[in-house]
Design an enzyme around this catalytic site. Structure first.
Site, PDB file in Angstrom:
ATOM      1  N   PHE A  84      33.230  65.528 102.180  1.00  0.00           N
ATOM      2  CA  PHE A  84      33.990  64.683 101.255  1.00  0.00           C
ATOM      3  C   PHE A  84      35.479  65.003 101.401  1.00  0.00           C
ATOM      4  O   PHE A  84      35.899  66.152 101.225  1.00  0.00           O
ATOM      5  CB  PHE A  84      33.554  64.929  99.811  1.00  0.00           C
ATOM      6  N   GLU A  85      36.268  63.998 101.681  1.00  0.00           N
ATOM      7  CA  GLU A  85      37.699  64.184 101.888  1.00  0.00           C
ATOM      8  C   GLU A  85      38.479  63.229 100.978  1.00  0.00           C
ATOM      9  O   GLU A  85      37.899  62.507 100.160  1.00  0.00           O
ATOM     10  CB  GLU A  85      38.052  63.955 103.360  1.00  0.00           C
ATOM     11  N   GLY A  86      39.793  63.228 101.149  1.00  0.00           N
ATOM     12  CA  GLY A  86      40.638  62.294 100.405  1.00  0.00           C
ATOM     13  C   GLY A  86      40.495  62.447  98.908  1.00  0.00           C
ATOM     14  O   GLY A  86      40.708  63.513  98.345  1.00  0.00           O
TER      15      GLY A  86
END
Length: 614
Positions: A400-402
């Site tokens: 999970f990024e951003g």
């Protein structure tokens, strides 16, 4: 605030002047104009105010202070202290004083937002400060003690999130305390009692005059107790730790005891955290399975045997908040050499027959996932299960990024999160783990901003205004640490991050990887709060994330720097300027973005891993 424009003489000169004055006043024919004018009884009450004896007599919060040889105002040493997160790097000393007496506190400082003050005066506590001192500036303030005051605490500190400050030649002038109390002697007899895989029981001999004790691990204060024993918890299995203890009373803290080293027991449940049949040192790589880029498409059957864990990139949601994860293989129009679904699945089975693990990785740069509701949580579980079952996969990687994870303003305890996107994700992953059992492989690939940045900042912070994503992975990692097979933080595409040495570290060399990994294996106080310690992970749960080539991402390091990183962390050799808090021969290995980019670079990353671990 008041800053003197004419510097006073240093403490040594002031003591000489006081002695000369006392001598002159004793000569026939010379008398003092008043008793208040003759301060022959006044003294510099601070112990080691010039920091010539290191931090002897001083106690700094969160291990924030150190004696340095440059810059200095007088002598050969000065204090440098670095605020971190919610810690303002306060260094303090408790001093015996007399009731109803006048005192002058002064000292020299440099840096931004540096404070000097006294508390516990019994009247009005005082503080003076400078907003910016590019060179040494003198701060001074006065106070009068109350009718029953016998001790005050002198302190200096910086401000939250600012850089290091310096202090030197601190002085407290006034009549000494009637008791003449001094800090106690250093404790002796420090020994380990019961040792488990995650805790060490400590005990030591009592010290005359001590009212309490401070326990140190690897040089950082971790506990304050009133008795002569303490149990340190949250430790990694099969890991050596160095402990010390200091005695405390109203006059301050003693020197620390001799160092005692204890090694925690092996984990009684085995490696835990999912699969137990990974090799001792594993190579993890992401395979571009759903898209093509400049690296070209790599068929599953063409992935070399060196890769122990293969993450299929990526499963993505139908919308940011739906929780509905889909995995679509790269179309032939984009990837002309793509194999059929049947061949792809057959190649997965062949990899697994050779002892390899193949996972679906969820998220990535473009796949923002926010599990905001329980309905989205349940959809996440069912849709991920379908992908795992359809392709016969071994487990799941969370990338999970951003803006996928962030913390609500009132969510301040990583051990008890309340933000829905955090709570629902934890619940979903625990459900998947329970569904597939002990062999389910669970890995995570957060960015440094979501993990190590939590040492300085957590969520929006006590006063708001911080990025709510700071440290947002910590509650997820902590809640799932017993189920987590591997954590491989992306040590790339990162800004500078503060390490446990309270210095900022930047990408591009072994130093960054060493400092970031040391934080995971040592643990750290979240937002600088020593009472809010993120416990270390086991070394077999940690792999280091690196880009495979200069094309793969910012932060590429050469094979020689990869080797130096591994030498430092597994053997404690070649560490350079950063001093790790241990050596971890059981460090699991390396992760890279990506298999495709490594193939594009003639398998440089893989070859170096094979050469190192054999």
């Amino acid at each position: 605030m008041w800053i003197a424009t004419e510097p006073d003489p240093p403490p040594a000169a002031r003591r000489l002047l006081a002695a000369l004055t006392a001598t002159l006043l004793g000569l026939p024919g010379l008398t003092a104009l008043s008793s208040a004018a003759a301060h022959a009884a006044d003294a510099d009450l601070l112990r080691n105010g010039g920091f010539e004896s290191g931090l002897d007599g001083w106690s700094c919060t969160a291990g924030s202070g150190a004696a340095v040889n440059s810059p200095v105002h007088g002598g050969t040493s000065a204090l440098r202290a670095t605020p971190a997160g919610s810690d303002n790097a306060q260094c303090a000393q408790t001093v015996a004083v007399q009731p109803n007496s006048q005192y002058t506190l002064s000292g020299y400082v440099r840096g931004s937002y540096v404070y000097l003050g006294a508390s516990g005066t019994g009247t009005t506590d005082v503080s003076t400060w400078t907003q910016s001192a590019a060179d040494w500036q003198r701060l001074t303030t006065t106070f009068r003690t109350g009718a029953s005051t016998t001790g005050v605490t002198v302190h200096t500190h910086g401000w939250y999130g600012t850089g290091a400050y310096y202090a030197d030649d601190l002085s407290l002038a006034g009549p000494g305390g009637g008791t003449g109390q001094q800090p106690p002697a250093a404790p002796t007899g420090l020994k380990a009692g019961t040792v488990t895989s995650s805790s060490v029981a400590l005990s030591w001999s009592p010290v005359t005059g001590a009212t309490g004790y401070a326990v140190y691990r690897e040089g950082a204060k971790i506990q304050a107790v009133t008795g002569t024993s303490a149990t340190v918890t949250g430790l990694a299995a099969s890991t050596a730790y160095a402990f010390q203890v200091a005695a405390v009373n109203d006059a301050g803290e003693s020197a620390r005891s001799a160092t005692m080293t204890a090694t925690t027991a092996a984990n009684p449940g085995g490696p835990g955290g999912g699969s137990t049949d990974l090799p001792p040192h594993a190579l993890v790589g992401y395979l571009h399975a759903s898209f093509a880029n400049g690296s070209g498409y790599t068929r599953m059957a063409d992935v070399p045997d060196s890769w122990d864990v293969i993450d299929l990139a990526f499963g993505e949601p139908t919308s940011v908040t739906s929780g509905d994860i889909r995995f679509s293989r790269c179309p032939v129009t984009e990837c002309p050499t793509v194999e059929s679904d049947a061949d792809f699945k057959a190649a997965i089975k062949a990899r697994q027959a050779a002892g390899k693990k193949v996972l679906i990785s969820i998220g990535g740069q473009n796949g923002q996932v926010q599990v905001t509701t329980t309905a989205a949580r349940d959809t996440f579980v069912s849709s991920v299960s379908k992908i795992i079952d359809d392709y016969g996969l071994d487990g799941l990687d969370i990338d999970f990024e951003g803006h996928s994870l962030s913390l609500n303003a009132n969510d301040t305890d990583f051990r008890n999160p309340t933000t829905p996107v955090i709570v629902n994700l934890i619940s979903a992953l625990k459900t998947l783990k329970a569904e597939y059992g002990a062999k389910f492989v669970l890995t995570m690939a957060p960015e440094t901003f979501f993990v190590q940045m939590g040492y300085q900042y957590y969520g929006t912070g006590k006063w708001g205004g911080q990025d709510p994503r700071c440290g947002a992975y910590l509650p997820v990692i902590h809640a799932l640490r017993d189920d987590l097979t591997l954590l491989h933080v992306q040590d790339y595409n990162s800004g500078p991050i503060m390490g446990l040495d309270n210095q900022y570290h930047s990408m591009g060399g072994a130093d960054f990887h060493i400092a970031m990994t040391d934080m995971l294996l040592t643990g750290f106080p979240v937002a600088g709060d020593p009472a809010n310690l993120f416990p270390p992970l086991r070394p077999d749960q940690v792999a280091i994330g690196m880009p495979a080539s200069t094309n793969a991402g910012n932060g590429y390091v050469s094979p020689s720097e990869v080797t130096r990183t591994l030498d430092c962390l597994t053997r404690k050799t070649g560490c350079g300027s950063y001093a790790t808090h241990g050596a971890w021969p059981a460090l699991r290995g390396l992760m890279t973005w990506s298999v495709n980019w490594d193939r594009f670079s003639n398998w440089e990353f893989r070859k170096n891993f094979d050469a190192y671990f054999g």
